[in-house]
Design an enzyme around this catalytic site. Structure first.
Site, PDB file in Angstrom:
ATOM      1  CD  GLU A  70       5.409   0.588   1.230  1.00  0.00           C
ATOM      2  OE1 GLU A  70       5.288  -0.571   0.467  1.00  0.00           O
ATOM      3  OE2 GLU A  70       5.342   1.606   0.812  1.00  0.00           O
ATOM      4  CB  CYS A  79       4.936  -3.270  -6.246  1.00  0.00           C
ATOM      5  SG  CYS A  79       6.188  -2.254  -7.119  1.00  0.00           S
TER       6      CYS A  79
END
Length: 218
Positions: A70, A79
């Site tokens: 992450e 993202c």
């Protein structure tokens, strides 16, 4: 770099399990040495009514905080799948509100707390879905995957069906299938995601350990 090594609990209890539920012998060669007293329980104000798997949660957060998983970002970002995220890839804040472009930046301490809270919640959901024994490393690998794909995806997955049938190796192999994301309307394989899935599979099978430098200690 030092590493955590966790013994699969099936080693001492394997004779008590049906053969179909026993994992492959090659994953039974790790050593458990993590004192639970060292695990930093950030979300102390949350009183959960379900059993918490402290070691597995700590291992999962360590996986999620390692490079290539992450990563930390103080400000909101989009993202590859097109979602707004913050901290360690969180789509939701501690108050349940979604992350947006207007979300205020957070520091690492807040991101750590949010990550711990989220993984603890996911662990409760995973416990509801999984019907076979899991070691701490197996649970941690699944929590890392669940954090990325969501509980709904886990619940409908072939991975869960194979796992609950006692096919541990088959379930681990299914992790490799989750290496794609929808980008601009198209489902595409992401190289970084493929590497992450391979790492999670290796952790599940006991072929890799979790680095201690990403653990949250008190």
């Amino acid at each position: 770099r030092s590493y955590i090594h966790v013994r699969n609990p099936h080693r001492s209890k394997r004779h008590l399990l049906p053969q179909r539920m026993s994992p492959e012998p090659r994953i039974l060669d790790l050593v458990y040495n993590i004192p639970k007293s060292q695990i930093r329980l950030i979300g102390r104000l949350f009183l959960w009514k379900f059993p918490m798997h402290d070691t597995a949660i700590a291992l999962a957060t360590a996986l999620l905080r390692r490079p290539g998983f992450e990563g930390f970002c103080a400000a909101p970002y989009v993202c590859p799948a097109g979602y707004w995220r913050i901290g360690y890839g969180s789509r939701w804040l501690a108050n349940g509100q979604p992350v947006t472009t207007r979300t205020a930046p957070i520091d690492r301490a807040a991101a750590d707390s949010l990550l711990f809270q989220t993984v603890t919640t996911l662990d409760a959901a995973l416990s509801r879905l999984v019907q076979v024994p899991l070691s701490d490393v197996q649970r941690a690998a699944l929590l890392s995957w669940q954090y990325n794909v969501g509980t709904a995806a886990v619940e409908s997955s072939s991975l869960l069906r194979k796992l609950n049938a006692g096919d541990y190796t088959g379930a681990a192999d299914e992790l490799l299938c989750w290496d794609k994301a929808t980008v601009r309307g198209h489902l595409v394989e992401l190289p970084g995601l493929a590497k992450r899935r391979a790492y999670e599979r290796d952790v599940f099978l006991g072929r890799r350990s979790v680095p201690t430098d990403t653990l949250l200690f008190a």
